[in-house]
Design a protein around this motif. Structure first.
Motif, PDB file in Angstrom:
ATOM      1  N   THR A   1     -18.828 -59.102  10.707  1.00  0.00           N
ATOM      2  CA  THR A   1     -18.455 -58.620  12.052  1.00  0.00           C
ATOM      3  C   THR A   1     -18.628 -57.104  12.104  1.00  0.00           C
ATOM      4  O   THR A   1     -18.066 -56.369  11.295  1.00  0.00           O
ATOM      5  CB  THR A   1     -17.000 -58.988  12.388  1.00  0.00           C
ATOM      6  OG1 THR A   1     -16.138 -58.496  11.340  1.00  0.00           O
ATOM      7  CG2 THR A   1     -16.825 -60.493  12.491  1.00  0.00           C
TER       8      THR A   1
ATOM      9  N   LYS B   1      -8.450 -62.315  18.457  1.00  0.00           N
ATOM     10  CA  LYS B   1      -8.501 -62.609  17.018  1.00  0.00           C
ATOM     11  C   LYS B   1      -9.075 -64.010  16.778  1.00  0.00           C
ATOM     12  O   LYS B   1      -9.922 -64.190  15.890  1.00  0.00           O
ATOM     13  CB  LYS B   1      -7.096 -62.516  16.422  1.00  0.00           C
ATOM     14  CG  LYS B   1      -7.053 -62.736  14.920  1.00  0.00           C
ATOM     15  CD  LYS B   1      -5.627 -62.596  14.389  1.00  0.00           C
ATOM     16  CE  LYS B   1      -5.604 -62.814  12.879  1.00  0.00           C
ATOM     17  NZ  LYS B   1      -4.216 -62.704  12.347  1.00  0.00           N
ATOM     18  N   ALA B   2      -8.648 -64.962  17.598  1.00  0.00           N
ATOM     19  CA  ALA B   2      -9.153 -66.333  17.447  1.00  0.00           C
ATOM     20  C   ALA B   2     -10.638 -66.410  17.779  1.00  0.00           C
ATOM     21  O   ALA B   2     -11.399 -67.153  17.136  1.00  0.00           O
ATOM     22  CB  ALA B   2      -8.355 -67.275  18.359  1.00  0.00           C
TER      23      ALA B   2
ATOM     24  N   GLU C   1     -12.600 -65.167  14.808  1.00  0.00           N
ATOM     25  CA  GLU C   1     -12.580 -66.163  13.730  1.00  0.00           C
ATOM     26  C   GLU C   1     -13.508 -67.338  14.055  1.00  0.00           C
ATOM     27  O   GLU C   1     -14.249 -67.807  13.193  1.00  0.00           O
ATOM     28  CB  GLU C   1     -11.146 -66.652  13.521  1.00  0.00           C
ATOM     29  CG  GLU C   1     -10.213 -65.588  12.942  1.00  0.00           C
ATOM     30  CD  GLU C   1      -8.775 -66.048  12.849  1.00  0.00           C
ATOM     31  OE1 GLU C   1      -7.954 -65.324  12.244  1.00  0.00           O
ATOM     32  OE2 GLU C   1      -8.457 -67.131  13.383  1.00  0.00           O
ATOM     33  N   GLU C   2     -13.492 -67.776  15.299  1.00  0.00           N
ATOM     34  CA  GLU C   2     -14.355 -68.890  15.699  1.00  0.00           C
ATOM     35  C   GLU C   2     -15.824 -68.499  15.618  1.00  0.00           C
ATOM     36  O   GLU C   2     -16.663 -69.266  15.134  1.00  0.00           O
ATOM     37  CB  GLU C   2     -14.015 -69.324  17.135  1.00  0.00           C
ATOM     38  CG  GLU C   2     -14.889 -70.488  17.608  1.00  0.00           C
ATOM     39  CD  GLU C   2     -14.610 -70.873  19.061  1.00  0.00           C
ATOM     40  OE1 GLU C   2     -13.692 -70.291  19.666  1.00  0.00           O
ATOM     41  OE2 GLU C   2     -15.340 -71.733  19.588  1.00  0.00           O
TER      42      GLU C   2
ATOM     43  N   GLN D   1     -17.241 -66.344  13.745  1.00  0.00           N
ATOM     44  CA  GLN D   1     -17.700 -66.212  12.362  1.00  0.00           C
ATOM     45  C   GLN D   1     -18.059 -67.551  11.739  1.00  0.00           C
ATOM     46  O   GLN D   1     -18.828 -67.603  10.774  1.00  0.00           O
ATOM     47  CB  GLN D   1     -16.615 -65.532  11.513  1.00  0.00           C
ATOM     48  CG  GLN D   1     -16.486 -64.048  11.784  1.00  0.00           C
ATOM     49  CD  GLN D   1     -15.539 -63.389  10.787  1.00  0.00           C
ATOM     50  OE1 GLN D   1     -15.924 -63.008   9.688  1.00  0.00           O
ATOM     51  NE2 GLN D   1     -14.289 -63.268  11.173  1.00  0.00           N
ATOM     52  N   THR D   2     -17.495 -68.631  12.262  1.00  0.00           N
ATOM     53  CA  THR D   2     -17.828 -69.950  11.724  1.00  0.00           C
ATOM     54  C   THR D   2     -19.174 -70.452  12.241  1.00  0.00           C
ATOM     55  O   THR D   2     -19.718 -71.416  11.703  1.00  0.00           O
ATOM     56  CB  THR D   2     -16.742 -70.983  12.098  1.00  0.00           C
ATOM     57  OG1 THR D   2     -16.747 -71.180  13.524  1.00  0.00           O
ATOM     58  CG2 THR D   2     -15.369 -70.511  11.663  1.00  0.00           C
TER      59      THR D   2
ATOM     60  N   GLN E   1     -10.312 -54.776  13.544  1.00  0.00           N
ATOM     61  CA  GLN E   1     -10.480 -56.222  13.403  1.00  0.00           C
ATOM     62  C   GLN E   1     -11.848 -56.631  12.856  1.00  0.00           C
ATOM     63  O   GLN E   1     -12.083 -57.815  12.607  1.00  0.00           O
ATOM     64  CB  GLN E   1     -10.270 -56.914  14.755  1.00  0.00           C
ATOM     65  CG  GLN E   1      -8.923 -56.621  15.403  1.00  0.00           C
ATOM     66  CD  GLN E   1      -8.740 -57.351  16.717  1.00  0.00           C
ATOM     67  OE1 GLN E   1      -8.746 -58.574  16.759  1.00  0.00           O
ATOM     68  NE2 GLN E   1      -8.607 -56.612  17.812  1.00  0.00           N
TER      69      GLN E   1
END
Length: 231
Positions: free
Chosen positions: A45, A144-145, A148-149, A151-152, A176
Motif C-alpha cells: 500500500t 481501514k477495512a 485490508e480488503e 490488499q487481498t 495506514q
C-alpha cells in the motif's frame, strides 16, 4: 458498461501514450526503486502526496499506477483527495460514485471500481461525491477495512492524497499505508515547507520511502525529467 466523462477533459498520461520516452523511463526507474525500498517487507500500500497544490502529485501517481500495472502487477489506484479530486478527469470517468460511497456505507468496493482503464491490470476507484468530512472518513474503521480488503485482491494499492501542508488528510492516510512518496516541484516548492511536510509525516510514523523531484528541466529542449531520490 458505466458511462465515461467527455474525452476532451482527459489528461495526458505519458507512460501510456509514449512508453519509450525519457519520462516514461524515469517512471520505470521510480518503480524499480520502490521495489528495492524495503528489503524485509513488500510495499503493498503506497500513497503519493506533495507539500502544496500544483506540484504534480496527481500526474505522478497516475503514471506510477500505470507503470506498476505495465510490469504485470494488479493495481488499484484510489483517489483519496476528496477535497479536490482529479483522477476521474485523468481517466475520463464520471465521479458520481467512488470512495466516499464505500466509506459512507452506500456501496461495496466491487460496485464502484472502474475496470475499463485501457491498462491491463489497472483498476481505478474515483473519489466519488465530495463529502463534508473527508478527514473523518479517511480515519474511519471502514477505511481501514477497505485497505485490508483491497490488499487481498491487488498486488499494489496506490493512493493519491491531498497535499500535506493544507489539510490533515495525508497524515491520516500516511499512518495506514506501507510507504509514502513525497512530490516536490523544481523551482516552485518552498524548501522550508518541504521540510515541514516531511516533519508532519514523520509525526505520524509515516514510512517516507522517497521523494520525486518534478518538473526538473535538464536542457533547453522540451523534455522534463523526474528524479527519484532517497531521504
Amino acid at each position: 458498461m458505466k458511462p465515461r466523462q467527455s474525452a476532451t477533459k482527459r489528461r495526458s498520461l505519458i507512460t501510456l501514450q509514449d512508453p519509450k520516452s525519457p519520462i516514461s523511463e524515469a517512471f520505470r526507474t521510480l518503480r524499480t526503486n520502490i521495489q528495492f525500498a524495503s528489503v524485509d517487507k513488500e510495499l503493498r500500500t503506497l500513497m503519493v502526496t506533495s507539500t502544496g497544490p500544483g506540484e504534480g502529485k496527481s500526474t505522478v501517481s497516475a503514471n506510477l499506477a500505470i507503470t506498476l500495472a505495465q510490469a504485470g502487477k494488479s493495481v488499484l489506484f484510489i483517489d483519496a483527495d476528496m477535497r479536490k479530486p482529479t483522477v476521474n478527469h485523468t481517466f475520463s470517468f464520471l465521479n458520481n460514485e467512488g470512495l466516499t460511497n464505500v466509506l459512507s456505507g452506500g456501496a461495496t468496493l466491487e460496485e464502484v471500481i472502474r475496470t475499463d482503464t485501457d491498462v491491463e491490470g489497472l483498476e481505478v476507484l474515483t473519489s466519488g461525491p465530495i463529502p463534508p468530512n473527508p478527514a473523518e472518513l479517511l480515519g474511519s474503521k471502514r477505511m481501514k477495512a477497505l485497505i485490508e480488503e483491497a490488499q487481498t485482491k491487488y498486488d499494489v494499492v496506490l493512493f493519491d492524497t491531498p497535499p500535506v501542508i493544507a489539510v490533515t488528510d495525508a497524515q491520516i492516510l500516511a499512518s495506514q499505508v506501507d510507504g509514502v512518496i513525497l512530490v516536490v516541484s523544481s523551482g516552485k516548492t518552498n524548501q522550508e515547507l518541504a521540510v515541514k511536510a516531511k516533519g508532519l509525516l514523520e509525526t505520524v510514523q509515516a514510512n517516507i520511502i522517497g521523494c520525486v523531484l518534478n518538473n526538473r528541466k535538464l536542457s533547453n529542449n522540451s523534455h522534463y525529467y523526474y528524479y527519484y531520490g532517497e531521504r
